[in-house]
Scaffold this motif. Structure first.
Motif, PDB file in Angstrom:
ATOM      1  N   LEU A  78       0.846  -1.198   0.000  1.00 23.46           N
ATOM      2  CA  LEU A  78       0.000   0.000   0.000  1.00 23.46           C
ATOM      3  C   LEU A  78       0.882   1.249   0.000  1.00 23.46           C
ATOM      4  CD1 LEU A  78      -2.512  -1.197   2.766  1.00 23.46           C
ATOM      5  CD2 LEU A  78      -2.831  -1.319   0.286  1.00 23.46           C
ATOM      6  N   TYR A 136      -0.346   4.567   9.036  1.00 26.21           N
ATOM      7  CA  TYR A 136      -0.099   3.320   8.305  1.00 26.21           C
ATOM      8  C   TYR A 136       0.719   2.419   9.218  1.00 26.21           C
ATOM      9  CZ  TYR A 136       1.307   0.278   4.418  1.00 26.21           C
ATOM     10  OH  TYR A 136       1.515  -0.788   3.589  1.00 26.21           O
ATOM     11  N   GLN A 196      -7.806   0.175   4.778  1.00 33.60           N
ATOM     12  CA  GLN A 196      -7.339  -0.934   3.958  1.00 33.60           C
ATOM     13  C   GLN A 196      -6.367  -1.808   4.727  1.00 33.60           C
ATOM     14  OE1 GLN A 196      -5.757   0.288   0.051  1.00 33.60           O
ATOM     15  NE2 GLN A 196      -6.320   2.363   0.658  1.00 33.60           N
ATOM     16  N   SER A 254      -3.589  -5.464   4.017  1.00 38.11           N
ATOM     17  CA  SER A 254      -3.034  -6.470   3.132  1.00 38.11           C
ATOM     18  C   SER A 254      -2.205  -7.429   3.981  1.00 38.11           C
ATOM     19  CB  SER A 254      -2.157  -5.817   2.060  1.00 38.11           C
ATOM     20  OG  SER A 254      -1.624  -6.802   1.196  1.00 38.11           O
TER      21      SER A 254
END
Length: 179
Positions: A92, A102, A128, A130
């Motif tokens: 990302l 993040y 988000q 991952s």
């Protein structure tokens, strides 16, 4: 000699589980590790060692913390090469521009696939995540506090031990490990 990064889970967050970084450096030195450094108060240590078994290193440091500080603290260790791979494989990159929101969740093992599949990414948009190898990358739009996604990615829900570091800290630890 291998360079390691030890990530202590849940220390110096609020009034409990306090460990002074000078005391942590001393403890790691007493265990026979070299070039011991710490970064910020949240339990990040960089050191070199001739030892090769990461599970043994983790257990040894956990035991020493339990004996020396009377605290039950999980320790997750990555080599400098593993940390470099984590940073290089950042899935990302647009999220990394806001490094304080993040996060990299370091895991003691990969979660069961069913637990990951049970998390519907659409339910947390615009946040988000991952999944990588023993790591989850997560972007929390408004930060960690109050994030619904953070709750979904908790170690309890995933069935693993996890400790999170924001991207700024993660990349700084890699920089220190390379010095």
């Amino acid at each position: 000699m291998t360079t390691y990064i030890a990530l202590l889970r849940g220390i110096n967050l609020g009034p409990r589980n306090k460990i002074a970084m000078a005391d942590l450096r001393e403890l790691l030195g007493e265990l026979g590790h070299d070039n011991v450094r710490t970064h910020i108060l949240s339990g990040n240590a960089i050191f070199t060692s001739r030892r090769r078994s990461v599970p043994r290193l983790e257990a040894e440091i956990e035991r020493a913390i339990r004996d020396g500080f009377k605290l039950d603290v999980r320790v997750l260790i990555r080599t400098a090469d593993e940390l470099a791979t984590i940073v290089e494989r950042n899935p990302l990159p647009e999220a990394a521009s806001n490094g304080s929101r993040y996060f990299v969740l370091f895991l003691d093992r990969n979660p069961d696939r069913e637990r990951i599949d049970a998390i519907d990414p659409a339910a947390y948009t615009p946040e988000q995540f991952s999944v990588g190898d023993r790591v989850i990358y997560a972007w929390y739009k408004d930060g960690l506090t109050g994030s619904k996604l953070a709750g979904a990615l908790s170690d309890k829900r995933l069935g693993v031990t996890a400790t999170a570091r924001n991207w700024n800290t993660t990349t700084k630890l890699l920089e220190l490990a390379r010095d």
